[in-house]
Design a protein around this motif. Structure first.
Motif, PDB file in Angstrom:
ATOM      1  N   ARG A   7       0.843  -1.204   0.000  1.00 40.39           N
ATOM      2  CA  ARG A   7       0.000   0.000   0.000  1.00 40.39           C
ATOM      3  C   ARG A   7       0.880   1.256   0.000  1.00 40.39           C
ATOM      4  NH1 ARG A   7      -4.310   2.116  -1.478  1.00 40.39           N
ATOM      5  NH2 ARG A   7      -4.992  -0.003  -1.608  1.00 40.39           N
ATOM      6  N   ARG A  65       1.106  -1.824  -6.335  1.00 40.88           N
ATOM      7  CA  ARG A  65      -0.175  -2.505  -6.071  1.00 40.88           C
ATOM      8  C   ARG A  65      -0.701  -3.171  -7.342  1.00 40.88           C
ATOM      9  NH1 ARG A  65      -0.737   2.272  -3.128  1.00 40.88           N
ATOM     10  NH2 ARG A  65      -2.149   3.313  -4.580  1.00 40.88           N
ATOM     11  N   PRO A 123      -9.157   6.448  -5.435  1.00 38.73           N
ATOM     12  CA  PRO A 123      -9.420   5.011  -5.256  1.00 38.73           C
ATOM     13  C   PRO A 123     -10.364   4.432  -6.311  1.00 38.73           C
ATOM     14  CG  PRO A 123      -9.635   6.177  -3.164  1.00 38.73           C
ATOM     15  CD  PRO A 123      -9.454   7.230  -4.214  1.00 38.73           C
ATOM     16  N   GLN A 124     -11.347   5.244  -6.737  1.00 37.66           N
ATOM     17  CA  GLN A 124     -12.289   4.724  -7.743  1.00 37.66           C
ATOM     18  C   GLN A 124     -11.565   4.484  -9.072  1.00 37.66           C
ATOM     19  OE1 GLN A 124     -15.623   7.407  -7.959  1.00 37.66           O
ATOM     20  NE2 GLN A 124     -17.037   5.670  -7.979  1.00 37.66           N
ATOM     21  N   GLU A 184      -8.374   3.952  -9.408  1.00 35.07           N
ATOM     22  CA  GLU A 184      -7.443   2.827  -9.236  1.00 35.07           C
ATOM     23  C   GLU A 184      -8.175   1.493  -9.370  1.00 35.07           C
ATOM     24  OE1 GLU A 184      -4.629   3.056  -6.017  1.00 35.07           O
ATOM     25  OE2 GLU A 184      -4.317   0.882  -6.037  1.00 35.07           O
ATOM     26  N   THR A 185      -9.389   1.428  -8.840  1.00 37.04           N
ATOM     27  CA  THR A 185     -10.174   0.191  -8.969  1.00 37.04           C
ATOM     28  C   THR A 185     -10.486  -0.096 -10.438  1.00 37.04           C
ATOM     29  OG1 THR A 185     -11.144   0.547  -6.797  1.00 37.04           O
ATOM     30  CG2 THR A 185     -12.349  -0.913  -8.270  1.00 37.04           C
ATOM     31  N   THR A 224      -7.111  -1.138 -12.216  1.00 34.97           N
ATOM     32  CA  THR A 224      -6.664  -2.495 -11.860  1.00 34.97           C
ATOM     33  C   THR A 224      -7.615  -3.545 -12.436  1.00 34.97           C
ATOM     34  OG1 THR A 224      -5.738  -1.587  -9.829  1.00 34.97           O
ATOM     35  CG2 THR A 224      -5.990  -3.960  -9.906  1.00 34.97           C
ATOM     36  N   GLY A 225      -8.909  -3.271 -12.366  1.00 40.93           N
ATOM     37  CA  GLY A 225      -9.890  -4.218 -12.909  1.00 40.93           C
ATOM     38  C   GLY A 225      -9.699  -4.433 -14.398  1.00 40.93           C
TER      39      GLY A 225
END
Ligand code: HEM
Length: 202
Positions: A8, A15, A171-172, A174-175, A178-179
């Protein structure tokens, strides 16, 4: 994950790499690239398959990234077409090669996650390219896809990693990033590994 977690703290790139590591390993294992490139015909079939993937994904990434100056030097569809031409596949046959349906990418973060997979493949690609060069006596011609950025590989990768930081505090985003990276790895594995042993170019 605690704030003291080393991954993190290490930043978005660390990450992302950790999140996609199993997918990278699965793709690397399933690809069986050494066996596939052992003959010129096998090498050509692998490039034909990669052509299909790039033909589907590069436009999808381009539409959502909306940053052609960044994407243009990272596009490799024309390199694949040139390599296939050198290996004896006529342009009409290249244009008719099968392609998968690209993932629905929603926005620049998802497009960056998908591009991470294509761009990261230039790293291991250096090793694969050197292997193919020795095996089939190819230099630049016929090897443009794997040669990719050549001596600029490190610089191009560093610039890509810097771009990842644009999404580090969201964070949104990054999600989504990554997805899309994990899904792109899975789609590539399905497309490239399913084709093992199936001649794509006859
Ligand atoms: C088409 C299939 C492949 C894709 C999409 C792919 C994707 C990636 C990605 C995204 C990275 C960056 C990891 C990071 O964030 O640091 C990477 C790195 C790497 N890959 Fe692959 N890879 C593929 C096949 C392979 C194969 C077959 C090998 C084995 C020869 C390989 C060896 C490596 C190595 C050694 C690195 C690290 C390079 C470095 O840190 O300098 N890859 N790959």
């Amino acid at each position: 994950m605690s704030p003291a977690d080393p991954i993190r703290r290490a930043g978005l790139h660390a990450r992302l790499r950790a999140a996609t590591d199993p997918a990278h390993r699965a793709l690397e294992a399933g690809l069986d690239w050494q066996a596939r490139v052992a003959t010129r015909a096998g090498y050509r079939d692998l490039l034909a398959r990669l052509h299909g993937f790039h033909a589907a994904w590069e436009p999808a990434i381009g539409a959502q990234l909306s940053d052609e100056p960044f994407l243009a030097p990272r596009r490799r569809l024309a390199l694949l077409a040139a390599d296939l031409d050198h290996l004896g596949l006529a342009p009409a046959a290249v244009a008719a090669l099968p392609r998968p349906e690209a993932l629905a990418l929603d926005g620049p973060a998802a497009a960056t996650g998908a591009l991470y997979v294509l761009e990261g493949s230039t790293l291991g690609g250096q090793l694969i390219g050197r292997h193919i060069a020795g095996l089939h006596g190819l230099e630049e011609t016929g090897l443009a896809y794997y040669r990719a950025h050549g001596p600029r590989t490190g610089a191009m990768w560093a610039a890509f990693r810097t771009r990842l930081e644009d999404f580090a505090d969201d964070p949104q985003a990054e999600t989504a990033l990554t997805g899309a990276a994990v899904a792109t790895f899975a789609a590539m594995r399905a497309w490239l590994c399913a084709a093992r042993g199936l001649p794509a170019t006859g």
